[in-house]
Design a protein around this motif. Structure first.
Motif, PDB file in Angstrom:
ATOM      1  N   PHE A 223     -11.471 -22.193 -70.233  1.00 49.96           N
ATOM      2  CA  PHE A 223     -10.218 -21.447 -70.138  1.00 49.96           C
ATOM      3  C   PHE A 223     -10.456 -20.010 -69.716  1.00 49.96           C
ATOM      4  O   PHE A 223      -9.848 -19.500 -68.788  1.00 49.96           O
ATOM      5  CB  PHE A 223      -9.489 -21.489 -71.475  1.00 49.96           C
TER       6      PHE A 223
ATOM      7  N   THR B  37      -4.748 -17.760 -64.236  1.00 53.85           N
ATOM      8  CA  THR B  37      -4.363 -18.082 -65.595  1.00 53.85           C
ATOM      9  C   THR B  37      -3.690 -19.434 -65.657  1.00 53.85           C
ATOM     10  O   THR B  37      -3.951 -20.235 -66.539  1.00 53.85           O
ATOM     11  CB  THR B  37      -3.413 -17.006 -66.140  1.00 53.85           C
TER      12      THR B  37
ATOM     13  N   LEU C 286      -1.603 -23.457 -72.679  1.00 57.35           N
ATOM     14  CA  LEU C 286      -1.533 -22.028 -72.952  1.00 57.35           C
ATOM     15  C   LEU C 286      -0.112 -21.607 -73.272  1.00 57.35           C
ATOM     16  O   LEU C 286       0.135 -20.834 -74.188  1.00 57.35           O
ATOM     17  CB  LEU C 286      -2.057 -21.251 -71.742  1.00 57.35           C
TER      18      LEU C 286
ATOM     19  N   ASN D  69       0.350 -20.173 -76.811  1.00 50.29           N
ATOM     20  CA  ASN D  69      -0.839 -20.421 -77.616  1.00 50.29           C
ATOM     21  C   ASN D  69      -1.620 -19.118 -77.793  1.00 50.29           C
ATOM     22  O   ASN D  69      -2.501 -18.788 -77.006  1.00 50.29           O
ATOM     23  CB  ASN D  69      -1.709 -21.492 -76.959  1.00 50.29           C
TER      24      ASN D  69
ATOM     25  N   TYR E  24      -5.531 -18.486 -77.741  1.00 51.31           N
ATOM     26  CA  TYR E  24      -6.273 -18.292 -76.506  1.00 51.31           C
ATOM     27  C   TYR E  24      -5.906 -16.992 -75.801  1.00 51.31           C
ATOM     28  O   TYR E  24      -6.745 -16.392 -75.142  1.00 51.31           O
ATOM     29  CB  TYR E  24      -6.075 -19.501 -75.592  1.00 51.31           C
TER      30      TYR E  24
END
Length: 270
Positions: A14, A22, A159, A177, A180
């Motif tokens: 990630f 992203t 995400l 999220n 992260y």
């Protein structure tokens, strides 16, 4: 219901992906039947990166389609073409205008609590929309029961997630999220992500859905108009503008307030 999902596969992968994109699908593409790809294309989505996941399919890196979605008949689909290469694909929109949409973000308590700093990012995202004097406005509320859109902590393999309007109403839930993104990813960067997800909730597709290489890199891809019409907005430039808030991919820490072409599209629809 079409649901946008920002997916990832492992923390290390990630953060590596954040350096370039992203919103980029990390998981390996699974074998997908050709008839499914044809259904995806018929809905106006790019069909060369379809991944089977969670009982449905992830397309364009962050949009989740259920198997029911694949069999749906979408009518009155239009593409707003701005600056030649930028296209804001629309399907369902929010109706009953002028209209105020209330937004709640849980920075208080419970398992779906987000870091306190996320509240400032929501305020900035709302300010960006309201500064455009649209027929749809946004206001922050402090009770989940009062929110037309609730922003909650997400814990799944994504995400952030959102969806598209239904029945003239905005999609009701954005999940982020924070495990992260971190406790303080930067107000403008997070505001750009939240404004992007709100954009999905009121009916906006990715600006570069016709050529994701525009923001994500890789080879050029153009899937055509998928059998639907297009509206070219007069008076807009004919060259590309690479800073749209609805581009598919964004670099870590990047700030993307509405550019002139975004404002044109927002004002055209709302």
């Amino acid at each position: 219901m079409l649901k946008c999902v920002l997916t990832f596969a492992g923390l290390a992968l990630f953060f590596a992906a954040l350096n370039s994109c992203t919103k980029n699908e990390i998981a390996a593409e699974l074998a997908v039947p050709e008839h499914v790809k044809n259904q995806v294309s018929a809905l106006g989505f790019r069909a060369d990166e379809v991944i089977e996941a969670d009982g449905g399919y992830v397309v364009e890196g962050d949009i989740f389609l259920t198997k029911e979605d694949l069999n749906a008949t979408i009518v009155d689909i239009q593409s707003l073409i701005v600056a030649n290469t930028e296209q804001y694909r629309t399907t369902n929109l929010v109706t009953g205008l002028p209209r105020n949409i209330t937004v709640f973000i849980n920075t208080g308590s419970g398992g779906q609590k987000l870091p306190t700093s996320y509240g400032a990012a929501l305020d900035e995202a709302i300010n960006r929309y309201n500064a455009e004097n649209l027929l749809v406005t946004f206001s922050r509320v402090y009770s989940a029961s009062a929110g037309a859109i609730d922003i909650l902590k997400g814990t799944g393999n994504y995400l952030a997630s959102a969806g598209f309007p239904s029945g003239g109403n905005p999609y009701g839930t954005i999940r982020v999220n924070s495990s992260y993104l971190g406790n303080n990813p930067g107000t403008n960067y997070l505001a750009t992500i939240l404004a992007h997800e709100i954009g999905h909730c009121i009916g906006f597709r990715h600006t570069d859905y016709m050529d994701r290489s525009y923001s994500c890199g890789g080879s050029y891809y153009n899937e055509g108009q998928a059998g639907v019409g297009a509206i070219h907005i007069p008076g807009t430039p004919t060259g590309p503008d690479a800073n749209s808030w609805m581009l598919s991919c964004i670099g870590a820490g990047q700030n993307r307030p509405f550019n002139n072409n975004d404002k044109t599209a927002l004002n055209y629809l709302y």
